[in-house]
Write a protein that holds these residues in place. Structure first.
Motif, short mmCIF file in Angstrom:
data_model
loop_
_atom_site.label_atom_id
_atom_site.label_comp_id
_atom_site.label_asym_id
_atom_site.label_seq_id
_atom_site.Cartn_x
_atom_site.Cartn_y
_atom_site.Cartn_z
N SER A 1 0.81 -1.22 0.00
CA SER A 1 0.00 0.00 0.00
C SER A 1 0.84 1.27 0.00
CB SER A 1 -0.91 0.02 1.23
OG SER A 1 -1.50 1.29 1.40
N TRP B 1 -4.63 -9.60 2.73
CA TRP B 1 -5.75 -9.25 1.87
C TRP B 1 -5.81 -10.18 0.65
CZ3 TRP B 1 -8.76 -4.88 3.13
CH2 TRP B 1 -8.26 -4.12 4.20
N TRP C 1 -10.00 -7.80 -2.76
CA TRP C 1 -10.22 -6.68 -1.85
C TRP C 1 -10.85 -5.47 -2.53
CZ3 TRP C 1 -8.12 -2.10 -3.30
CH2 TRP C 1 -7.00 -2.13 -4.15
N ARG D 1 -9.92 -0.37 6.24
CA ARG D 1 -8.91 -0.03 5.24
C ARG D 1 -7.60 0.25 5.98
NH1 ARG D 1 -11.68 4.49 1.42
NH2 ARG D 1 -11.44 5.63 3.38
N ASP E 1 -7.33 6.81 8.11
CA ASP E 1 -6.77 6.99 6.77
C ASP E 1 -5.40 7.65 6.84
OD1 ASP E 1 -9.09 9.65 6.24
OD2 ASP E 1 -6.96 9.91 6.58
#
Length: 211
Positions: A9, A35, A39, A58, A71
């Motif tokens: 990510s 994941w 996803w 998330r 986030d």
């Protein structure tokens, strides 16, 4: 503090690079998440405390006592302001807004990269080639726009530069056939120089562990 992460990510990488640049690694427990490739379009059943710690489900997600941040933007803001003495992004003034202008474009690159990845993970018969092309074009257009800012990227590796470097790194890793450097040569040269920073070397992207 507990930070949920995964090596693929760019949003996670942005947070972790910020933590490393501020010398705060020992303050965090990194919790690796897994994941499946579904996803992007389907709900993932996560084990352990993850669903309770972040109903958004998330990553990255930060748990700092009774504070839960869901986030990358909020977490970077917290790390910079509460823990980092505003060293990565000015608290106010012109310098803040100029940095946020660059961050907004780099964030748009990452958003498009992730949306493109999610679409590519669909079954081939379900994919939208038009959408994939739109996201590719957006990423390349924004990288070309950032190329104009490359001469002004200074010695301080701040949150704007971190975000731009993460966007460039993900583009190289996930979409190596895109010739983004031809339209952004100054940005490419800048990224090649900063890629040797220990924080970026330590966070090079890798495939997400599968469930």
């Amino acid at each position: 503090m507990r930070l949920y992460v995964t090596p693929a990510s760019p949003w996670v990488r942005r947070v972790v690079v910020s933590i490393l640049e501020l010398g705060l690694r020992d303050r965090f427990e990194f919790v690796q998440t897994k994941w499946p490739h579904s996803w992007g379009t389907r709900r993932v059943a996560h084990p352990g405390d993850f669903p309770q710690d972040t109903p958004v489900e998330r990553i990255p997600a930060l748990v700092a006592g009774d504070l839960h941040l869901a986030d990358s933007h909020a977490i970077c803001d917290y790390v910079n302001g509460e823990l980092g003495g505003w060293r990565l992004l000015a608290r106010e003034g012109v310098a803040r807004w100029r940095a946020l202008a660059d961050i907004s474009v780099a964030n748009a690159v990452i958003e498009a990269q992730i949306a493109r990845r999610a679409e590519l993970l669909r079954e081939e018969r379900e994919r939208s080639d038009d959408f994939i092309g739109k996201m590719r074009d957006r990423s390349l257009r924004c990288l070309a726009a950032l190329d104009k800012r490359a001469p002004g990227l200074g010695a301080d590796f701040d949150l704007a530069q971190i975000t731009i470097a993460v966007a460039c790194g993900y583009q190289d890793w996930r979409y190596p056939s895109d010739d983004w450097r031809s339209d952004a040569p100054a940005l490419g040269a800048w990224f090649d120089r900063v890629s040797s920073r220990p924080s970026l070397v330590a966070t090079k992207p890798a495939e997400t562990p599968q469930v």
